[in-house]
Write an enzyme that holds these catalytic residues in place. Structure first.
Site, short mmCIF file in Angstrom:
data_model
loop_
_atom_site.label_atom_id
_atom_site.label_comp_id
_atom_site.label_asym_id
_atom_site.label_seq_id
_atom_site.Cartn_x
_atom_site.Cartn_y
_atom_site.Cartn_z
N ASP A 167 -1.60 13.22 -8.19
CA ASP A 167 -2.21 12.29 -7.52
C ASP A 167 -2.15 10.81 -8.42
O ASP A 167 -2.15 11.01 -9.62
CB ASP A 167 -3.83 12.42 -7.11
CG ASP A 167 -4.33 11.29 -6.28
OD1 ASP A 167 -4.33 10.04 -6.61
OD2 ASP A 167 -4.76 11.44 -5.19
N ILE A 168 -1.62 9.90 -7.94
CA ILE A 168 -1.28 8.62 -8.58
C ILE A 168 -2.70 7.99 -9.18
O ILE A 168 -2.76 7.32 -10.51
CB ILE A 168 -0.62 7.46 -7.82
CG1 ILE A 168 0.16 6.43 -8.57
CG2 ILE A 168 -1.55 6.61 -6.78
CD1 ILE A 168 1.58 7.08 -9.11
N GLU A 225 -7.50 7.87 3.28
CA GLU A 225 -6.56 6.79 3.09
C GLU A 225 -5.15 7.24 3.56
O GLU A 225 -4.71 6.10 4.06
CB GLU A 225 -6.88 6.78 1.41
CG GLU A 225 -5.63 5.71 0.72
CD GLU A 225 -5.65 5.72 -0.65
OE1 GLU A 225 -6.57 6.15 -1.36
OE2 GLU A 225 -4.70 5.37 -1.02
N HIS A 263 -3.67 16.68 3.58
CA HIS A 263 -3.41 17.02 1.95
C HIS A 263 -4.62 17.86 1.44
O HIS A 263 -5.79 17.29 1.92
CB HIS A 263 -2.90 15.68 1.43
CG HIS A 263 -3.87 14.60 1.44
ND1 HIS A 263 -3.68 13.73 2.36
CD2 HIS A 263 -4.76 14.30 0.63
CE1 HIS A 263 -4.47 12.73 2.31
NE2 HIS A 263 -5.44 13.12 1.10
N HIS A 281 -6.74 18.07 -1.92
CA HIS A 281 -6.92 17.66 -3.45
C HIS A 281 -7.44 19.22 -4.26
O HIS A 281 -7.94 19.62 -3.85
CB HIS A 281 -8.24 16.69 -3.68
CG HIS A 281 -7.77 15.40 -3.02
ND1 HIS A 281 -7.65 14.32 -3.65
CD2 HIS A 281 -8.11 14.99 -1.71
CE1 HIS A 281 -7.34 13.09 -2.77
NE2 HIS A 281 -7.95 13.63 -1.56
P1 5GP Z 1 -7.44 10.58 0.84
O1 5GP Z 1 -6.36 10.18 2.19
O2 5GP Z 1 -7.67 12.03 0.55
O3 5GP Z 1 -8.84 9.87 0.93
O4 5GP Z 1 -6.87 9.96 -0.32
C1 5GP Z 1 -5.41 9.77 -0.59
C2 5GP Z 1 -5.02 10.35 -2.13
O5 5GP Z 1 -3.83 9.90 -1.96
C3 5GP Z 1 -5.73 9.22 -3.07
O6 5GP Z 1 -6.32 10.30 -4.24
C4 5GP Z 1 -4.53 8.40 -3.73
O7 5GP Z 1 -4.66 8.33 -4.87
C5 5GP Z 1 -3.56 9.27 -3.31
N1 5GP Z 1 -2.17 8.35 -2.98
C6 5GP Z 1 -2.03 7.46 -2.15
N2 5GP Z 1 -0.81 6.79 -2.06
C7 5GP Z 1 -0.05 7.62 -3.20
C8 5GP Z 1 1.24 7.58 -3.75
O8 5GP Z 1 2.01 6.91 -3.00
N3 5GP Z 1 1.73 8.56 -4.57
C9 5GP Z 1 0.80 9.34 -5.04
N4 5GP Z 1 1.03 10.32 -6.26
N5 5GP Z 1 -0.57 9.55 -4.77
C10 5GP Z 1 -1.01 8.78 -3.65
#
Ligand code: 5GP
Length: 133
Positions: free
Chosen positions: A29-30, A88, A93, A95
């Protein structure tokens, strides 16, 4: 339009990959909650994890379990915590977050700032542990 994660799988956007097979992909995760915070995705693009077909869904968790073992081997932690949010990025996915305590799985807390070198080092350590399985 392809999701950002599909573009990562396609190599259009760089990622720190830790594991891959024909159907699944895992990368750091970035904006990590902890060093070694990893995302595990199906290559098939489906927004909501519980909309995945049964086979892809079961395979995703199986693959995530293997990745979690590698994370735990490579990153000092008590346990690897699991979360599914999807608030987001509309591409299913999981975590995987290395935990020292339950507070480490709080997504409201400030994210870790890591250098590209440190991301690369962690990804290489997890990938090595995964490839040994
Ligand atoms: P969620 O959709 O589970 O709420 O959060 C999405 C997760 O993906 C976040 O923790 C965010 O940091 C990660 N994320 C979003 N865009 C990118 C990306 O372009 N590259 C990586 N490696 N992680 C990402």
């Amino acid at each position: 339009m392809a999701s950002i994660f599909s573009r990562i799988v396609a190599g259009e956007i760089p990622s720190w990959k830790v594991a891959e097979d024909e159907r699944y992909y895992a990368f750091l995760d970035i904006n990590p909650l902890a060093e070694g915070h990893t995302l595990v995705i199906p290559k098939k693009e489906v927004d909501y994890i519980f909309d995945l077909d049964a086979e892809t869904y079961a395979g995703l968790w199986q693959f995530a379990g293997r990745v979690a073992k590698a994370v735990r081997e490579a990153v000092p932690c008590k346990r690897v915590g699991v979360a599914v949010l999807g608030m987001e990025v509309p591409h299913a996915h999981i975590h995987l977050v290395p935990l020292q305590s339950e507070a480490d799985l709080d997504f409201r807390k400030e994210k870790k700032q890591l250098s590209p070198e440190r991301f690369a080092e962690i990804a290489a350590a997890i990938a090595a542990a995964f490839n040994k399985q």
